[in-house]
Motif scaffolding. Structure first.
Motif, PDB file in Angstrom:
ATOM      1  N   THR A  55       0.849  -1.181   0.000  1.00 44.91           N
ATOM      2  CA  THR A  55       0.000   0.000   0.000  1.00 44.91           C
ATOM      3  C   THR A  55       0.890   1.237   0.000  1.00 44.91           C
ATOM      4  O   THR A  55       2.052   1.178   0.406  1.00 44.91           O
ATOM      5  CB  THR A  55      -0.911   0.044   1.236  1.00 44.91           C
ATOM      6  OG1 THR A  55      -0.076   0.217   2.392  1.00 44.91           O
ATOM      7  CG2 THR A  55      -1.733  -1.223   1.370  1.00 44.91           C
ATOM      8  N   PRO A  56       0.336   2.359  -0.451  1.00 41.00           N
ATOM      9  CA  PRO A  56       1.138   3.588  -0.449  1.00 41.00           C
ATOM     10  C   PRO A  56       1.680   3.899   0.942  1.00 41.00           C
ATOM     11  O   PRO A  56       2.827   4.317   1.089  1.00 41.00           O
ATOM     12  CB  PRO A  56       0.144   4.651  -0.906  1.00 41.00           C
ATOM     13  CG  PRO A  56      -0.859   3.904  -1.719  1.00 41.00           C
ATOM     14  CD  PRO A  56      -0.977   2.545  -1.074  1.00 41.00           C
ATOM     15  N   LEU A  57       0.851   3.682   1.955  1.00 36.49           N
ATOM     16  CA  LEU A  57       1.289   3.978   3.316  1.00 36.49           C
ATOM     17  C   LEU A  57       2.458   3.074   3.701  1.00 36.49           C
ATOM     18  O   LEU A  57       3.444   3.526   4.282  1.00 36.49           O
ATOM     19  CB  LEU A  57       0.124   3.791   4.295  1.00 36.49           C
ATOM     20  CG  LEU A  57       0.443   4.046   5.763  1.00 36.49           C
ATOM     21  CD1 LEU A  57       0.942   5.467   5.978  1.00 36.49           C
ATOM     22  CD2 LEU A  57      -0.790   3.793   6.628  1.00 36.49           C
ATOM     23  N   SER A  67       0.835  -9.154   4.642  1.00 41.29           N
ATOM     24  CA  SER A  67      -0.278  -9.932   5.174  1.00 41.29           C
ATOM     25  C   SER A  67      -1.565  -9.651   4.421  1.00 41.29           C
ATOM     26  O   SER A  67      -2.584 -10.253   4.684  1.00 41.29           O
ATOM     27  CB  SER A  67      -0.469  -9.619   6.659  1.00 41.29           C
ATOM     28  OG  SER A  67      -0.840  -8.264   6.814  1.00 41.29           O
ATOM     29  N   GLY A  68      -1.530  -8.713   3.486  1.00 39.66           N
ATOM     30  CA  GLY A  68      -2.741  -8.361   2.746  1.00 39.66           C
ATOM     31  C   GLY A  68      -3.005  -9.352   1.628  1.00 39.66           C
ATOM     32  O   GLY A  68      -2.249 -10.303   1.442  1.00 39.66           O
ATOM     33  N   PRO A  69      -4.090  -9.078   0.884  1.00 42.52           N
ATOM     34  CA  PRO A  69      -4.416  -9.960  -0.241  1.00 42.52           C
ATOM     35  C   PRO A  69      -3.241 -10.019  -1.218  1.00 42.52           C
ATOM     36  O   PRO A  69      -2.599  -9.008  -1.484  1.00 42.52           O
ATOM     37  CB  PRO A  69      -5.622  -9.288  -0.873  1.00 42.52           C
ATOM     38  CG  PRO A  69      -6.196  -8.422   0.197  1.00 42.52           C
ATOM     39  CD  PRO A  69      -5.054  -8.003   1.048  1.00 42.52           C
ATOM     40  N   ARG A  92       5.554   4.255   2.045  1.00 42.77           N
ATOM     41  CA  ARG A  92       6.111   5.460   2.652  1.00 42.77           C
ATOM     42  C   ARG A  92       6.814   5.134   3.966  1.00 42.77           C
ATOM     43  O   ARG A  92       7.926   5.579   4.229  1.00 42.77           O
ATOM     44  CB  ARG A  92       4.989   6.468   2.902  1.00 42.77           C
ATOM     45  CG  ARG A  92       5.467   7.848   3.276  1.00 42.77           C
ATOM     46  CD  ARG A  92       4.313   8.849   3.229  1.00 42.77           C
ATOM     47  NE  ARG A  92       3.254   8.519   4.148  1.00 42.77           N
ATOM     48  CZ  ARG A  92       3.227   8.905   5.424  1.00 42.77           C
ATOM     49  NH1 ARG A  92       4.188   9.656   5.903  1.00 42.77           N
ATOM     50  NH2 ARG A  92       2.237   8.564   6.214  1.00 42.77           N
ATOM     51  N   MET A  99       1.208  -4.139   4.090  1.00 41.75           N
ATOM     52  CA  MET A  99       0.390  -3.086   4.658  1.00 41.75           C
ATOM     53  C   MET A  99       1.116  -2.430   5.826  1.00 41.75           C
ATOM     54  O   MET A  99       2.203  -2.842   6.202  1.00 41.75           O
ATOM     55  CB  MET A  99      -0.955  -3.657   5.101  1.00 41.75           C
ATOM     56  CG  MET A  99      -1.710  -4.197   3.901  1.00 41.75           C
ATOM     57  SD  MET A  99      -3.112  -5.249   4.270  1.00 41.75           S
ATOM     58  CE  MET A  99      -3.941  -4.362   5.538  1.00 41.75           C
ATOM     59  N   ARG A 100       0.481  -1.394   6.347  1.00 42.20           N
ATOM     60  CA  ARG A 100       1.123  -0.662   7.439  1.00 42.20           C
ATOM     61  C   ARG A 100       1.581  -1.596   8.552  1.00 42.20           C
ATOM     62  O   ARG A 100       2.708  -1.515   9.016  1.00 42.20           O
ATOM     63  CB  ARG A 100       0.152   0.384   8.004  1.00 42.20           C
ATOM     64  CG  ARG A 100       0.656   0.977   9.321  1.00 42.20           C
ATOM     65  CD  ARG A 100      -0.148   2.163   9.774  1.00 42.20           C
ATOM     66  NE  ARG A 100      -1.562   1.835   9.875  1.00 42.20           N
ATOM     67  CZ  ARG A 100      -2.504   2.729  10.087  1.00 42.20           C
ATOM     68  NH1 ARG A 100      -2.195   3.996  10.215  1.00 42.20           N
ATOM     69  NH2 ARG A 100      -3.770   2.387  10.163  1.00 42.20           N
ATOM     70  N   LYS A 101       0.691  -2.485   8.969  1.00 42.87           N
ATOM     71  CA  LYS A 101       1.050  -3.316  10.133  1.00 42.87           C
ATOM     72  C   LYS A 101       2.249  -4.200   9.832  1.00 42.87           C
ATOM     73  O   LYS A 101       3.031  -4.519  10.719  1.00 42.87           O
ATOM     74  CB  LYS A 101      -0.156  -4.130  10.594  1.00 42.87           C
ATOM     75  CG  LYS A 101      -0.677  -5.115   9.581  1.00 42.87           C
ATOM     76  CD  LYS A 101      -1.901  -5.836  10.156  1.00 42.87           C
ATOM     77  CE  LYS A 101      -2.406  -6.855   9.145  1.00 42.87           C
ATOM     78  NZ  LYS A 101      -3.684  -7.432   9.490  1.00 42.87           N
ATOM     79  N   ARG A 119       0.052  -8.406  -0.217  1.00 50.82           N
ATOM     80  CA  ARG A 119       0.260  -6.959  -0.184  1.00 50.82           C
ATOM     81  C   ARG A 119       0.805  -6.535   1.176  1.00 50.82           C
ATOM     82  O   ARG A 119       0.289  -6.921   2.226  1.00 50.82           O
ATOM     83  CB  ARG A 119      -1.041  -6.234  -0.465  1.00 50.82           C
ATOM     84  CG  ARG A 119      -0.830  -4.738  -0.673  1.00 50.82           C
ATOM     85  CD  ARG A 119      -2.139  -3.963  -0.681  1.00 50.82           C
ATOM     86  NE  ARG A 119      -2.964  -4.311  -1.802  1.00 50.82           N
ATOM     87  CZ  ARG A 119      -4.236  -4.688  -1.707  1.00 50.82           C
ATOM     88  NH1 ARG A 119      -4.801  -4.747  -0.533  1.00 50.82           N
ATOM     89  NH2 ARG A 119      -4.924  -4.983  -2.771  1.00 50.82           N
TER      90      ARG A 119
END
Lengths: 342, 332, 451
Positions: free
Chosen positions: C130-132, C150-152, C135, C157-159, C155
């Motif tokens: 993700t963009p976040l 951990s994303g689909p 960054r 992610m922040r966490k 992906r």
């Protein structure tokens, strides 16, 4: 006021309306304006051909008596809505040609600060609410302006100019109906130049005259020779009287002819050269008006020459003014989209 | 100012706003089909014709194009018309006047005129009126520079925004969801305005931003309650104005929550949520996104008649719940 | 850069494969195109050639076991190339890099490492994130490719980035960098530890935080490693210097099976001495708590307080099925049921945590060593050692932190502790209070360090 009457004409003469109604000075002014319209459009055409004006334009050369005649009884306070073929209306209503040229040249000194161009030319200060790129677009707006006049009891009348093409637009019918229903001080002026772009009246309209439509809306429908200044002015005069008297709207059909094509991209395939020549040679509104003025001794050849020269200078000066004026800055592109909050 | 606050319906709030406008400004008048003795198709104008007379509460013929044009002409020349469309769908008949004239006149004339017209559009589905009386066309008009387009969601806002619209020098289009007319809420007495162009955070939250419009604000709030119990803390932003959009509020919210769900009734493709999504993708908030932006909008169909089909056409609370859960749990 | 030899996908729908036979041995010199090994699939045996010329090392793909597609099974080193792939480490990773004993030889590659090894050369643009996350990773100097998403579709992610910031498992899991020096950015008022050359240390370790004041030394539990502390540290600012150790047979420490608690305690003491840690708070979890108590009782290290989290050694009973199952589990499917036993709320089992554990599970040598450790210390599901006696003799403050729902070591064992030992029992918490009640546990530890 327009009603200052001419009293120094041959007594008892059965003269046309304007010679009874207006002073020689006003009549000469009318000629001046008709020349101004003609030469403005010729100047604009030439500038266009020289590449100084972009986009397109719709010239009303040949229709000057119609614009001038309708506007003769109007005051500065009265309002008009105009059409894409609206240069004449704008000048007849009192606009300055220099600011019109400036607009055509896209300059900040133009009436619309370079945002409108030929098709949206307007001078609100002399009561022109604007030409319109949409056929019939100005007609309901004129009715709205007339509603304001009635509500505010301002004694103002509103003229809505449109072409023969507009008489088949829904907006025309809706607007005429409401204007008549509410007896609004508005005058619908159809400048019937015979063609909606390439399509003739005969091929587009079920009734022979646009004025015939008036019956459907219970208002007078008047047909005039749009190339005869006095006839046009007389019809306008009566319609304005009715409007100010609260008797409601009038539909005037001013039959005229445009010498040029619909726009600068018209190849003139829908009419013959003979037809155009006939109108230019035998029925030119300015020539006819000049002849009348000379016949009635209001002006002589020298006087006409003087007007022509004065107009030519005015046009030349206007073009120079426009050329010398600054263009809008790109950073101001979004200005005038919304009313600026101070 | 201490103004008494009562419960009014959305329709009553509109009527009260119009009454105040009529009372306080001689230039204001109402125009529309059957808004006089009939009281308006949705009884919004009610008895205003009796209070203010037929000169100021004008029944028009069924002439949307002409009527809109008359309103524009009156606005340009000094009056303050409030024009009611019987259904927002009928904007299609008047698009010429709205889009070519009202929106552009000031610009075309280089600022020589303003067009202070207000147009009211009863909008949205849920009444069983099917395809030609149930649309949400705010995005159409929101696409036109020169117009201001608002979608008040509460009685409080619709009164304040309508009064702001009447005071606004530019054309303001108000989309009123028909199902909101009977909803009630606190409305202060007297004159006040709610600014056009300012979104409102209806509920603060950390996990997810829902940007909703009109009736979807209420559905989003309902969903947020359920989600709260599940540990998903939703921020609900009521966009209120489609144009000019309050980018700042939305951007700040998304920066905070890192997740954006847009909920709107208009057709999803090229709708208001599409614009909000694109705006966020272009903004500084992009770098704060921790999940794809999700839109819930109307189906790509006309609004159907059958009540079950009709419901399925526009986002409902369970749709919002499902989308919010998938976004918040990172499974999207 | 050494070249990775992976278990290639040679068939549609192939998720894992078995090496039926290696044709080369560790240390063999191969030419690109030489036959390396053979894979069995349902349909045929496929021969796999060397992707590069050089010396073959780190053969981790054992014959006859299922290996996930894409996993590194060996590495080919060019002539003169160091024995372990050099890593282009980010500044943060540099900071986290751990010196350890030279005895900790390069060992098998972890599956999670396979991508990481090639990651530094690969721009992060290819990673799904993700963009976040992008960054945050850029800000932290982390390579996205090295972070498990951990994303689909994986992906990031922040966490995931946050977990990686507090658990850069790839680097930290990597074996020792013999020449590395503990170096860290300068901080105000003499951050600890100061930059210094370090002698050899028996145990692999990492300074997880720099800071001022009394150091906190962390000893993980059975089957874990020093990275298991990172989630706790992610929840708040930690101003104390924080040292985490890998037990023998765990993490990056040598794969040896210590004789008894005293042997491990000796390694801890030697490591603390080599690092010149000085007066410290010692914290241990589970089996690590027993080690910590032993270190404290021996009195060789300068300890000012002791924190025991879900300590082993307070009673005989332990969840033997868990120990056996945990050590045996090789796949997510077989591991998850056991991991769930660790906690009361399985929501806390983050994907990075699971991935990190899986990475270790794939290291059969590591798990083999741990199996032996389990057999030695928890023979037949019984804790064969007792620290109660040790605690009674301690003169430093001791706190015991347990979860009421501990399914590995029953919370009831913490009953009957000496009166001066403080007991924190968290309701609805399992065997890992430092994960499930991370804020509170960290708070307790920081309080103890400051006291």
């Amino acid at each position: 006021m327009a009603q200052a009457k001419t009293k120094d004409l041959p007594a008892g003469a059965n003269l046309p309306f304007i010679y009874r109604e207006y002073s020689a000075e006003r009549l000469k002014q009318a000629l001046h304006k008709m020349y101004l319209i003609r030469q403005f459009e010729e100047g604009a055409e030439e500038s266009y051909m020289r590449g100084l004006i972009h986009g397109t334009m719709h010239l009303s050369i040949g229709q000057e008596a119609s614009a001038m005649g309708i506007c003769m009884p109007l005051t500065n306070d009265d309002q008009i809505t105009s059409t894409h073929r609206g240069h004449g209306h704008c000048i007849a209503k009192g606009a300055e040609v220099s600011k019109m040229f400036a607009e055509f040249f896209g300059k900040t000194t133009g009436y619309c600060r370079g945002r409108g161009g030929s098709m949206h030319i307007a001078d609100v200060s002399t009561g022109n609410l604007g030409a319109n790129g949409i056929v019939g677009g100005g007609i309901p707006i004129a009715v709205g302006a007339a509603l304001t006049a009635k509500r505010l009891k301002s004694d103002r009348v509103v003229i809505s100019f449109f072409g023969d093409g507009a008489n088949n637009e829904g907006a025309f019918h809706e607007a005429l109906n409401m204007a008549s229903l509410w007896k609004l001080p508005v005058i619908f002026v159809c400048e019937n130049n015979g063609y909606g772009m390439s399509t003739s009246m005969a091929r587009s309209t079920a009734v022979p005259n646009v004025a015939d439509r008036a019956a459907a809306y219970a208002m007078p429908g008047v047909i005039v020779d749009g190339n005869v200044l006095s006839e046009v002015a007389e019809a306008s005069h009566e319609a304005v009287r009715r409007a100010r008297a609260g008797e409601g709207p009038t539909l005037i059909e001013s039959k005229t002819y445009r010498y040029r094509g619909h726009s600068k991209s018209d190849r003139n395939r829908y009419r013959t050269k003979e037809e155009i020549d006939d109108w230019m040679t035998n029925r030119d509104p300015i020539v006819r008006y000049e002849n009348e003025l000379m016949e009635f001794g209001i002006i002589d050849q020298a006087g006409i020459e003087a007007i022509r020269e004065a107009v030519a200078k005015e046009i030349a000066d206007g073009i120079e003014f426009a050329k010398a004026s600054p263009s809008p800055e790109i950073r101001n592109l979004e200005r005038y989209v919304y009313t600026e909050t101070v | 100012m201490d103004q008494a606050v009562r419960e009014l319906s959305y329709a009553q709030a509109i009527q009260e706003a119009m009454a105040i406008a009529l009372e306080t400004d001689e230039r204001v008048f109402l125009m529309g089909e059957d808004i006089g003795v009939y009281g308006g198709a949705f009884q919004v104008t009610g008895d205003l014709v009796e209070r203010f007379g037929a000169d100021r509460v004008i029944d028009t013929p069924i002439s949307e194009l002409g009527g809109a044009g008359v309103a524009v002409g009156a606005a340009v020349t000094g009056l303050r018309p409030i024009f009611e469309f019987q259904f927002s769908d009928f904007a299609t008949l008047a698009m010429e006047q709205i889009v070519n004239q009202a929106a552009k006149m000031r610009y075309m004339l280089g600022g020589a005129v303003s067009v202070p017209v207000v147009m009211r559009f009863p909008a949205g589905s849920g009444t069983g009126a099917a395809a030609q009386h149930s649309q949400s066309l705010e995005a159409w008009l929101g696409h036109v520079p020169g117009l201001k387009v608002i979608q008040p969601a509460t009685p409080h806002d619709v009164k304040g925004m309508l009064l702001a619209a009447v005071a606004d020098p530019d054309p303001v289009m108000i989309f009123e969801h028909k199902l909101l007319y009977k909803t009630k809420g606190p409305v202060p007495e007297g004159y006040y305005t709610v600014p056009i162009g300012k979104a409102e955070i209806r509920r603060e939250g950390r996990d997810l931003t829902i940007v909703a419009t009109s009736i979807m604000v209420h559905k989003a709030l309902e969903a947020a309650k359920t989600l709260e119990a599940e540990g998903i803390d939703v921020e609900v932003v009521d966009l209120r104005t489609v144009r000019p959009m309050d980018k700042e509020t939305v951007i700040e919210s998304v920066k905070k929550t890192s997740r954006l769900l847009c909920v709107y009734e208009g057709v999803k493709t090229l709708g208001v949520g599409a614009e909000v999504s694109a705006m966020i993708a272009e903004s500084e908030a992009f770098d704060f996104l921790d999940a794809p932006i999700v839109r819930l909008g109307g189906a790509e169909t006309p609004i159907p008649y059958n009540p079950e089909l009709e419901k399925a056409t526009v986002p409902q609370v369970p749709d919002i719940l499902a989308a919010a859960r998938s976004l918040a749990t990172g499974s999207r | 850069m050494p070249v990775e030899v992976i278990l290639p996908k040679v068939d549609m729908d192939m998720a894992t494969g078995r090496i039926s036979r290696w044709y080369v041995d560790e240390g063999a010199v191969v030419k690109k195109g030489d036959l390396l090994f053979e894979i069995e699939t349902d349909k045929a045996a496929m021969e796999i050639d060397a992707p590069a010329s050089g010396t073959i090392r780190d053969i981790s793909g054992k014959e006859g076991i299922d290996i996930p597609v894409g996993e590194a099974v060996a590495w080919i080193y060019a002539e003169g190339e160091a024995s372990k792939p050099a890593k282009d480490m980010s500044p943060v990773a540099e900071f986290e890099r751990t010196p350890a004993a030279p005895t900790v030889a390069a060992t098998s590659a972890l599956p999670g490492l396979a991508t990481a090894k090639s990651a530094p050369a690969t721009p992060s643009n290819g990673a799904r994130a993700t963009p976040l996350a992008r960054r945050l990773a850029a800000k932290a100097g982390l390579e996205l490719d090295a972070i498990a998403g951990s994303g689909p579709k994986g992906r990031v992610m922040r966490k995931d980035v946050e977990a990686a910031i507090s658990t850069p498992m790839l680097e930290a899991n990597s074996p020792a960098q013999p020449d590395a020096i503990v170096s860290r950015p300068a901080a105000s008022s003499q951050p600890w530890p100061a930059q210094r050359a370090v002698g050899t240390t028996p145990l692999n370790h990492a300074w997880l935080r720099q800071g001022v004041g009394r150091p906190i030394v962390l000893i993980h539990g059975f089957g874990a490693d020093l990275n298991s502390w990172r989630p706790m540290l992610a929840v708040g600012p930690v101003d104390a210097p924080l040292l985490a150790l890998d037990l023998p047979g765990h993490g990056g420490s040598a794969r040896e099976v210590p004789a008894d608690l005293d042997a491990i305690a000796a390694d801890v003491e030697a490591t603390l001495a080599a690092l010149d840690v000085g007066p410290a708070l010692l914290v241990g979890h589970s089996f690590g708590a027993a080690v910590a108590a032993t270190v404290a009782a021996r009195g060789h290290a300068d300890l000012r307080a002791l924190a025991l989290i879900a300590p082993a050694g307070l009673g005989p009973e332990i969840n033997g099925a868990f120990l056996r199952g945990f050590v045996r589990a090789k796949s997510e499917a077989s591991l998850m049921p056991w991991l769930r036993q660790l906690v009361s709320d399985e929501q806390v089992l983050s994907k990075p945590f699971v991935n990190a554990t899986l990475a270790q599970a794939a290291d059969s040598e590591l798990r083999a060593a741990q199996g032996e450790i389990a057999d030695r210390f928890f023979a037949d599901g019984t804790q064969t050692f007792d620290i109660r006696g040790l605690l009674a003799a301690l003169r430093i403050p001791v706190r015991v932190i347990v979860g009421a729902n501990d399914r590995i070591i029953p919370a009831s064992q913490s009953a009957g502790l000496p009166g001066e030992v403080a007991l924190h029992m968290f309701p609805a918490t399992g065997h890992m209070p430092q994960v499930e009640r991370r804020e509170q546990v960290l708070k307790i530890l920081l309080e103890m360090a400051r006291a």
